[in-house]
Every structure is written in structure tokens, then in C-alpha cells.
Motif scaffolding. Structure first.
Motif, PDB file in Angstrom:
ATOM      1  N   LYS A   1      85.197  21.952  35.834  1.00 34.61           N
ATOM      2  CA  LYS A   1      85.520  23.318  35.427  1.00 34.61           C
ATOM      3  C   LYS A   1      84.286  24.101  34.993  1.00 34.61           C
ATOM      4  N   CYS A   2      83.186  23.384  34.793  1.00 32.21           N
ATOM      5  CA  CYS A   2      81.979  23.998  34.229  1.00 32.21           C
ATOM      6  C   CYS A   2      81.523  25.190  35.073  1.00 32.21           C
ATOM      7  N   ILE A   3      81.284  26.311  34.433  1.00 36.14           N
ATOM      8  CA  ILE A   3      80.830  27.498  35.161  1.00 36.14           C
ATOM      9  C   ILE A   3      79.326  27.703  35.005  1.00 36.14           C
ATOM     10  N   ASN A   4      78.673  26.694  34.450  1.00 38.60           N
ATOM     11  CA  ASN A   4      77.220  26.711  34.358  1.00 38.60           C
ATOM     12  C   ASN A   4      76.694  27.878  33.522  1.00 38.60           C
ATOM     13  N   CYS A   5      77.454  28.251  32.521  1.00 39.12           N
ATOM     14  CA  CYS A   5      77.051  29.400  31.710  1.00 39.12           C
ATOM     15  C   CYS A   5      75.964  29.014  30.709  1.00 39.12           C
TER      16      CYS A   5
ATOM     17  N   MET B   1      85.080  26.856  28.692  1.00 33.17           N
ATOM     18  CA  MET B   1      86.005  26.177  29.585  1.00 33.17           C
ATOM     19  C   MET B   1      86.664  24.954  28.943  1.00 33.17           C
ATOM     20  N   ASP B   2      86.479  24.802  27.648  1.00 34.59           N
ATOM     21  CA  ASP B   2      87.100  23.691  26.911  1.00 34.59           C
ATOM     22  C   ASP B   2      86.775  22.326  27.500  1.00 34.59           C
ATOM     23  N   ILE B   3      85.558  22.165  27.945  1.00 40.96           N
ATOM     24  CA  ILE B   3      85.129  20.853  28.429  1.00 40.96           C
ATOM     25  C   ILE B   3      84.688  20.034  27.216  1.00 40.96           C
TER      26      ILE B   3
ATOM     27  N   LYS C   1      91.698  22.104  42.278  1.00 40.84           N
ATOM     28  CA  LYS C   1      92.503  21.947  41.058  1.00 40.84           C
ATOM     29  C   LYS C   1      92.112  23.021  40.040  1.00 40.84           C
ATOM     30  N   ASP C   2      91.605  22.604  38.875  1.00 44.67           N
ATOM     31  CA  ASP C   2      91.278  23.632  37.896  1.00 44.67           C
ATOM     32  C   ASP C   2      89.791  23.984  37.895  1.00 44.67           C
ATOM     33  N   ALA C   3      89.156  23.754  39.039  1.00 42.00           N
ATOM     34  CA  ALA C   3      87.763  24.187  39.154  1.00 42.00           C
ATOM     35  C   ALA C   3      87.699  25.320  40.169  1.00 42.00           C
TER      36      ALA C   3
ATOM     37  N   PRO D   1      92.102  44.359  42.867  1.00 41.85           N
ATOM     38  CA  PRO D   1      93.126  44.401  41.820  1.00 41.85           C
ATOM     39  C   PRO D   1      92.648  43.842  40.485  1.00 41.85           C
ATOM     40  N   GLY D   2      91.462  43.229  40.454  1.00 39.70           N
ATOM     41  CA  GLY D   2      90.947  42.676  39.198  1.00 39.70           C
ATOM     42  C   GLY D   2      90.943  41.161  39.201  1.00 39.70           C
ATOM     43  N   VAL D   3      90.350  40.573  38.169  1.00 44.36           N
ATOM     44  CA  VAL D   3      90.326  39.111  38.036  1.00 44.36           C
ATOM     45  C   VAL D   3      90.832  38.719  36.645  1.00 44.36           C
ATOM     46  N   MET D   4      91.191  37.441  36.510  1.00 48.13           N
ATOM     47  CA  MET D   4      91.695  36.945  35.222  1.00 48.13           C
ATOM     48  C   MET D   4      90.556  36.297  34.434  1.00 48.13           C
ATOM     49  N   PRO D   5      90.721  36.198  33.110  1.00 53.40           N
ATOM     50  CA  PRO D   5      89.695  35.498  32.327  1.00 53.40           C
ATOM     51  C   PRO D   5      89.507  34.085  32.879  1.00 53.40           C
ATOM     52  N   ILE D   6      88.287  33.644  32.924  1.00 52.39           N
ATOM     53  CA  ILE D   6      87.978  32.402  33.634  1.00 52.39           C
ATOM     54  C   ILE D   6      88.678  31.180  33.033  1.00 52.39           C
ATOM     55  N   ASN D   7      88.900  31.184  31.714  1.00 50.42           N
ATOM     56  CA  ASN D   7      89.523  29.970  31.166  1.00 50.42           C
ATOM     57  C   ASN D   7      91.015  29.874  31.479  1.00 50.42           C
ATOM     58  N   ASN D   8      91.587  30.925  32.064  1.00 50.84           N
ATOM     59  CA  ASN D   8      92.981  30.824  32.497  1.00 50.84           C
ATOM     60  C   ASN D   8      93.159  29.836  33.646  1.00 50.84           C
ATOM     61  N   ILE D   9      92.055  29.444  34.241  1.00 46.08           N
ATOM     62  CA  ILE D   9      92.129  28.562  35.402  1.00 46.08           C
ATOM     63  C   ILE D   9      92.823  27.236  35.059  1.00 46.08           C
ATOM     64  N   SER D  10      92.808  26.845  33.782  1.00 45.82           N
ATOM     65  CA  SER D  10      93.436  25.569  33.407  1.00 45.82           C
ATOM     66  C   SER D  10      94.904  25.730  33.020  1.00 45.82           C
ATOM     67  N   GLU D  11      95.407  26.957  33.036  1.00 39.10           N
ATOM     68  CA  GLU D  11      96.800  27.134  32.607  1.00 39.10           C
ATOM     69  C   GLU D  11      97.761  26.431  33.550  1.00 39.10           C
ATOM     70  N   THR D  12      98.808  25.885  32.975  1.00 39.70           N
ATOM     71  CA  THR D  12      99.711  25.060  33.776  1.00 39.70           C
ATOM     72  C   THR D  12     100.516  25.890  34.784  1.00 39.70           C
ATOM     73  N   ASN D  13     100.860  27.113  34.397  1.00 39.08           N
ATOM     74  CA  ASN D  13     101.660  27.917  35.333  1.00 39.08           C
ATOM     75  C   ASN D  13     100.796  28.854  36.167  1.00 39.08           C
ATOM     76  N   LEU D  14      99.594  28.400  36.468  1.00 39.90           N
ATOM     77  CA  LEU D  14      98.640  29.282  37.142  1.00 39.90           C
ATOM     78  C   LEU D  14      99.140  29.782  38.499  1.00 39.90           C
TER      79      LEU D  14
END
Ligand code: SF4
Ligand code: SF4
Ligand code: SF4
Ligand code: SF4
Ligand code: SF4
Lengths: 370, 372
Positions: free
Chosen positions: A249-253, A324-326, B38-40, B117-130
Motif C-alpha cells: 500500500k506504500c505510496i512512497n511519500c 496508509m496505516d502500514i 488488492k489494496d495497493a 469527476p475527482g479522486v478519493m483520499p488515498i487511504n480509502n483504498i483499504s476500505e472494505t466496501n471499496l
């Protein structure tokens, strides 16, 4: 262990500590302080350097969150200290980082009096920011009962929270609350300088053996926590595939690097021209593998590990800050533990213990010279 | 007359097939686009046809500002063989700003972008109902609504048209699941596209010259309203020193906002340089005049400096907010202040490659005045 016992009305340790500091100011053993203090908006904490009585009174030496790792704050005194007897109150992991940085010539300890304290852990910054008032409440309870439910994962695994016979961290004075009678706290000297200060203050030294059991107990709990969590963690870290998955998940920030007290290089190798490639270089790689992910993250993570794991004090600042909560802090701490074991080295254990790599380097040079 | 190609496929399948055919016919050498595993989520340079098929060009996420990446990749030397890049409008705008600063080149890049249309905050990528969320996102976009759960910055972003892209795809089109249109927006694009890609039609719309469908105009004006509302609420552009100090009171000086910002391109930021190190005598006099000094010092100075360096070029991408460990709405502050500075100079970052950044013009004029 021996130490002096001081009053903390209503178990308000912060207030007790501040009175001690101010009495030291009066007696001339301290001439200024570096303390943690709530920011004006009351939603966070910052480090403040001051000699002002009023500011000391409004400070919070034991604060609920680690915003700037204390050693990073001290680094800003690199070009010199403004006064000669600065009392610095910080957590054990911050002290350990301070000691490491002093060995790397980033902090000069001459004018500092390092005061550590029994640290029950800190709250995750994000949780605190959601509701600072509630955070204060939760933390004040933790200060008394040491319940680890709400503290950062990395703190749950930290066993260097108090001084005991087996030395795990260095400071000059250590403030202890564990096993001390209600409405009191104690101060233990943890260095030559510390002994001198307590002597100078002419405080009565008492036996503090009541601490032994509770300190031992908390250390054991933390070690057990660590053992258990590592059982899950280790399989996630062994092997390149596992490691890539771990950091997927790392975005390399590079936030983890920015907040790390040990990574002190002004210009990090992993952000420099040396790791900059052109599209053509990538294209070459992509054509042999089908694709080339712009995830230099693994190179960065592994690289950073090799640079600093020997000095990693597992303070958890990186993990707390990672967007990213890693579990980056736990990973580094695991690798750090192993490397440190290999060299029989414990970062921040003592002023004197040299960094193994510098010894190693010198010896290597000698061999070359011979 | 402007041209477009109508493709009778869903937009994602259609675009990927187009990219694959461009690869197969060797018109392009690789594709730069988003992949998800997956979540990456990450940008990837893809040469393999199958991997293009698995890519996610329209995934509403921005793990890094693509303009910053493209700049790094083309800065050392420009590309010698064509590569197609699928990026968001603000990433393209950032890339163009960087090119103006000699930090990259558009040579041999075929830029494909969408009415965004825009993008979502990046940490939303781990949300279960993505997946559910993403579905809803495209539903909203299709029906010309602003999707919910976007980055704050996207909610106020009205520069959703990638005027400088070679190919523009309108994602806010209700037929998007069955057919879509590729707008050919440059001479470069004409060289890559032909009958083999679909029927070439005349287009009523000229995105580069401000003629486009009414539904998009409506969204833009809605977003402009959002921006004004935010500004009225927070008055970011009228904060003054005290306001800034309050807002950045939490700042821990990690400089991560600058680290991910596409416009902050300096390898070693001025504020991390030795010159900016807190000197002992300065510290001493600060301490004497103020009784208390914050450590590390200069957290506000850094923000002011960064504002000063980049506000004319801030593209409002929101990367900085996404990474700030203490949840300061950095992107909203920079974008709001940036916008008002940009209005002042009548300058829109990334709009025109030929137009010099007002800061550099201004500096030159100042210098000539000085010489007179
Ligand atoms: S890691 Fe946590 S528990 Fe250990 S010293 Fe640091 S803040 Fe305290
Ligand atoms: S581990 Fe977290 S903080 Fe570090 S670079 Fe990756 S995403 Fe950023
Ligand atoms: S800032 Fe604007 S252009 Fe960028 S992703 Fe958000 S809506 Fe799209
Ligand atoms: S300041 Fe923030 S919003 Fe503006 S361009 Fe940089 S990263 Fe994007
Ligand atoms: S990312 Fe946030 S905390 Fe870090 S320097 Fe920027 S505003 Fe400050």
C-alpha cells in the motif's frame, strides 16, 4: 534502587514534576527547560524551550501524544545551546534517540540534563486529533492505571518504559511513578550528572524497592505482547514477496523517514539524483517484465533499514504518521532488534557504548592502513 | 472542425483496447497508467498487453501526483519513443508547470486525460466496501453529479477539463457503459488515431476552447460555488499571520506536504538546507525576546516560504492533505490562497505551456526596473 520521593497532590504528576523543575530553577541546577506544551488551539502538543516560570507552569511534561519525536526537536540545537543547564523532559524512547544522535554528532549533550519518565505509552495521533478533549481524559486515566487498550500498537510492544537494574536506556534523571505511594512520585539518578544534581538539591535519598515488582510486571507484559504480535508479524516480513506485500500500500511519500529521529541526513540518498532514473531506464526494465511499477518503495524501505535499523529505538513515530496505516514501525523494530542483537548493541542504552558500525569502520580502516 | 472518435464499448474496455492496439501496431512503446492490486494502487509503466488489460486507468485514486512522476522520468532526458500516459487534469497541469521550470518534457508523450469527476483520499483504498464505493462514484459521474467521498480538494476543483491533453475522454456521460467518445485535442493525437480505432466524426465540442456539454458547465459552476462557500467559511485567503499560525499550530515540520507536492520540485528544499538551520545566536536572541521558542523552529516559516514559492502554480491536487500526519487541510489552504493569487495574476497553472509563470515574469521586471 534509590531515589528521592516528592509530592504530587491528587496524583497530578505533571504538576509535581513542574514544581520540581521550578525548584531546580531557583536553586540554579537548571537554567531553562525543553518541555512539551499544548498548542494555542489546544488540539496538539509542541516542544518549547523556555526559562520562563509562567510557561513552565502551563507546560505538560507528560503529554498524551508524540507529535515531534523529542530527539528531532533537540536536533534543532545542533549549532549550539543558548544556555548551559537545560532540563529536557522526554520519554524513554526519545531519550534513546537523543543518545543515538549524540553519537552521530547531531546533538551535543554537554549543556543538557536529560530527564526521562515512566512512560505508559502515547495515544495514536489520529485518535487524539478526532477529539482532543476526550484524548486528555483517556490519557489521564492511563497515567494512573497503565491500561494499554488505547495506546499505540508500537507502545504496547515497548519494554523500555522505566529504569531497573538491567540498564536499557540512558538519561540523567528518571521520574518514576510505578510502585510509588499515592500522591507521590520519585526521582532516580540515572547518570553521574544525575547523582550530582540530586546531591546539590540536598534531597533525602530513600530506598525505592517498592517499584521492583510493578516495573518487572509491566516489562514482562510488554515483552509477552511483543512475542505474541511478532508471531503474526514475522511471516509477513520474511522473503521478498512477503515484504513487497507488506509494503504494497506504500505510496512512497517518505513521511516515515521525515518523522524518524534517527534519519538525520539533510539529503537522503533515496531522494537524491543517484536513485533518479529516466523513462528509458524504466522502459528497459518494463520490457523484460511486462510492467514496471513506480513503487521504488521497497528499495527505499529496505535501504532505510540498512541505514538506520541499528539505531532504531522503536518509538513508533513512523507508524503513527504513515498515511496508509502500514505497520512500518513494527517492521523496523523487528529488523532493528535482530541487527542490534547481532552486534550486541542496544541503541540509547548508555552514553558511552559506541555505535558498532563506527567501531567496525575504524577497524576496517586500520586493516587497510596496515 | 474538431474531431472525435465514437467507440461502442464501455469506456474502460474501450480505452484499454485502444491502448492495446496502439501497442500492437507499435505506435506506442508503453503505457503509463494506474494499476490496482488488492489494496495497493500505483502508477505503472506497462509494455505487456495482458497487463494493460488488467490496468485501472480510471480508478479514482491518486497515489502520487502523476505529473511529478512524469517530470522525474523525463527530466534527465526526454523520451525517444512514444509512450501514452493516462493522468488526471491536475496532474497534467502540474506536469506543464514543471516543464516551464525545465523539469521535464512532453516530447513523445501522448497524454490521455478525462473530464475529471475527482479522486478519493488515498487511504480509502483499504476500505472494505471499496468496490461498492467505486461503483457509486461512476454512477454519480455518469449522471453528472459530483460523487460523494472525494478529496476535499476535488470538491472545490473546477479545473476538471484537461485542456492540454492530446486525447480527452468525457467520463460524465450517461452512455459511458455502452459507448463513449474520444476527443482528439491535438495534432499529435491525430497521428496516433485513425479509422481503425473507430468512426471519426465531427465534434460540436472544443474542449480546449471552452465549448463543451451543458452538464459539464453545470458541474463546473457547482464546484466554483463550492469553492466560494469554503472560502467564505474558512477565509483561507484572508487568514493573515495569526490565522496561519493557528491553522498550522499542529504542524510538526515534517515537510511531507512539500515532499509529495508536484510543484515543490527542489531536490533539497531550501528550508532543509544548512542556511536555514537555526543558529545559536538567533536562538539566543529569540529566546530573550520571547521567553519561549518552539522546537523545531520555523514550522510557520516553512509554510509561508512554500506558499511564496508555489502559490501561483498550485494545481489543487490535494496530495499534501492526504499525507499530512496531523490532519491539517494543507491542500485546501494552498489551493484557496493559490487560487486568489492566480486570479490576481490572471494566471491558470498548466493552462498554457507558452505562458510564463507570473512569479518569474514579475521578478524579471523588478530587476529591469532596478537596472533603470
Ligand atoms: S515507545 Fe511508547 S511506551 Fe515506549 S517509551 Fe516510547 S512512547 Fe513510551
Ligand atoms: S511506509 Fe507509509 S509513511 Fe513510509 S513511505 Fe510508505 S506510505 Fe509513506
Ligand atoms: S483536483 Fe480536480 S483535476 Fe485533480 S483529481 Fe481532483 S477533480 Fe480531478
Ligand atoms: S500544494 Fe498541495 S494541492 Fe497544491 S499542488 Fe502542491 S500538493 Fe497539490
Ligand atoms: S505535512 Fe502537515 S505536519 Fe508535515 S510539514 Fe506539512 S503541514 Fe506540517
Amino acid at each position: 534502587m534509590d531515589g528521592v520521593i516528592l509530592k504530587a497532590q491528587n496524583n497530578d504528576f505533571n504538576k509535581g514534576i513542574k514544581s520540581f523543575l521550578l525548584s531546580g530553577l531557583k536553586n540554579g541546577v537548571f537554567d531553562s527547560f525543553i518541555l512539551s506544551m499544548q498548542v494555542p488551539a489546544k488540539d496538539s502538543y509542541a516542544w518549547i524551550l523556555t526559562y520562563d516560570e509562567g510557561l513552565v507552569k502551563s507546560s505538560t511534561p507528560i503529554s498524551p501524544i508524540m507529535t515531534v519525536q523529542g530527539a528531532r526537536a533537540l536536533k534543532s540545537l545542533r549549532t549550539g545551546t543558548p544556555t548551559q543547564k537545560i532540563a529536557v523532559v522526554m520519554r524513554p524512547c526519545e531519550m534513546r534517540a537523543v543518545i543515538e544522535l549524540s553519537k552521530l554528532n547531531q546533538i551535543n549533550l554537554n549543556d543538557l540534563i536529560l530527564i526521562s519518565y515512566d512512560c505508559p505509552g502515547t495515544l495514536p495521533i489520529k485518535n487524539y486529533l478526532e477529539d482532543p478533549e476526550k484524548g486528555e481524559e483517556v490519557f489521564n486515566k492511563i497515567l494512573l492505571d497503565w491500561d494499554d487498550k488505547n495506546i499505540r500498537e508500537t507502545c504496547k510492544l515497548c519494554d523500555k518504559v522505566s529504569v531497573q537494574e538491567e540498564k536499557t536506556f540512558q538519561s540523567d534523571l528518571h521520574i518514576t511513578t510505578l510502585g510509588i505511594e499515592q500522591n507521590n512520585f520519585a526521582i532516580i539518578s540515572n547518570s553521574e550528572k544525575g547523582i550530582e544534581i540530586l546531591n546539590e538539591l540536598k534531597l533525602e535519598i530513600k530506598n525505592l524497592s517498592s517499584r521492583d515488582e510493578p516495573v518487572k510486571k509491566i516489562i514482562e507484559t510488554r515483552r509477552k505482547n511483543r512475542e505474541n504480535s511478532r508471531k503474526e508479524l514475522i511471516p509477513q516480513l520474511i522473503g521478498l514477496d512477503a515484504l513487497s506485500e507488506f509494503f504494497s500500500k506504500c505510496i512512497n511519500c517518505k513521511v516515515c523517514r521525515s518523522v524518524c529521529p534517527i534519519c538525520y541526513c539533510r539529503q537522503c540518498y533515496f531522494s537524491s539524483e543517484k536513485v533518479k532514473y529516466s523513462m528509458e531506464d524504466y522502459l528497459l526494465q518494463a520490457s523484460t517484465r511486462g510492467n514496471m511499477k513506480f513503487l521504488p518503495s521497497l528499495l527505499f524501505q529496505v535501504g532505510r533499514m540498512t541505514h538506520m535499523s541499528l539505531s532504531c529505538v522503536n518509538c513508533g513515530a513512523c507508524e503513527d504518521a504513515c498515511p496508509m496505516d502500514i505497520k512500518v514501525g513494527q517492521a523496523f523494530s523487528y529488523v532493528g532488534d535482530n541487527v542490534q542483537k547481532l552486534f550486541d548493541y542496544l541503541p540509547g542504552r548508555s552514553f558511552e557504548e559506541p555505535l558498532p558500525l563506527s567501531v567496525y569502520r575504524e577497524e576496517e580502516f586500520k586493516e587497510i592502513e596496515n | 472542425m474538431n474531431k472525435k472518435i465514437k467507440i461502442n464499448k464501455s469506456v474502460e474496455t474501450g480505452l484499454k483496447e485502444l491502448l492495446i492496439s496502439l501497442l500492437e501496431s507499435r505506435k506506442i512503446k508503453a503505457v503509463f497508467t494506474l494499476e490496482r492490486n488488492k489494496d495497493a494502487v500505483y502508477y505503472s509503466l506497462i509494455t505487456d498487453l495482458e497487463k494493460v488489460d488488467q490496468a485501472s486507468p480510471f480508478l479514482p485514486f491518486m497515489p502520487a501526483n502523476g505529473g511529478k512522476l512524469l517530470s522525474k522520468l523525463t527530466d534527465i532526458k526526454s523520451i525517444s519513443e512514444p509512450i501514452a500516459a493516462v493522468i488526471h487534469p491536475c496532474e497534467l497541469a502540474a506536469f506543464i508547470e514543471l516543464i516551464k521550470k525545465q523539469q521535464g518534457s512532453l516530447d513523445n508523450l501522448l497524454i490521455i486525460s478525462s473530464v475529471c469527476p475527482g479522486v478519493m483520499p488515498i487511504n480509502n483504498i483499504s476500505e472494505t466496501n471499496l468496490d461498492e464505493k467505486i461503483k457509486k462514484y461512476f454512477e454519480s459521474a455518469k449522471n453528472s453529479n459530483i460523487p460523494t467521498g472525494l478529496r476535499e480538494n476535488c470538491e472545490i476543483c473546477s479545473r476538471i477539463i484537461p485542456t492540454n491533453a492530446d486525447i480527452i475522454i468525457n467520463l460524465m456521460d450517461k452512455d459511458i457503459d455502452n459507448s463513449f467518445e474520444l476527443y482528439i485535442n491535438s495534432e499529435k493525437a491525430e497521428k496516433f488515431l485513425g479509422d481503425e480505432n473507430g468512426e471519426i466524426l465531427d465534434s460540436d465540442f472544443d474542449f480546449a476552447n471552452n465549448t463543451f456539454p451543458q452538464n459539464i458547465k453545470d458541474i463546473i459552476s457547482q464546484k466554483e460555488k463550492n469553492r466560494i462557500a469554503v472560502n467564505e467559511k474558512y477565509k483561507f485567503d484572508q487568514l493573515g499571520m495569526d490565522g496561519l499560525i493557528d491553522l498550522f499550530g499542529k504542524c510538526i515540520g515534517c515537510h511531507s506536504c512539500g515532499g509529495v507536492c508536484p510543484i515543490c520540485y527542489c531536490e533539497l528544499c531550501d528550508f532543509d538546507s544548512a542556511e536555514h538551520e537555526y543558529k545559536k545566536n538567533v536562538l539566543k536572541s529569540d529566546l530573550n525576546s520571547r521567553a519561549g521558542v518552539r522546537l523545531p523552529p520555523n514550522t510557520i516559516l516553512y509554510q509561508l516560504g512554500r506558499l511564496n514559492h508555489i502559490s501561483t502554480s498550485c494545481v489543487g491536487c490535494g496530495m499534501c492533505t492526504d499525507v499530512c500526519p496531523v490532519d491539517i487541510p494543507v491542500g485546501m489552504i494552498f489551493s484557496s490562497i493559490g487560487n486568489s493569487v492566480q486570479e490576481l495574476f490572471k494566471y491558470i497553472p498548466g493552462e498554457n505551456l507558452e505562458e510564463a509563470n507570473p512569479i518569474t515574469v514579475y521578478k524579471k521586471e523588478e530587476l529591469t526596473n532596478f537596472e533603470d
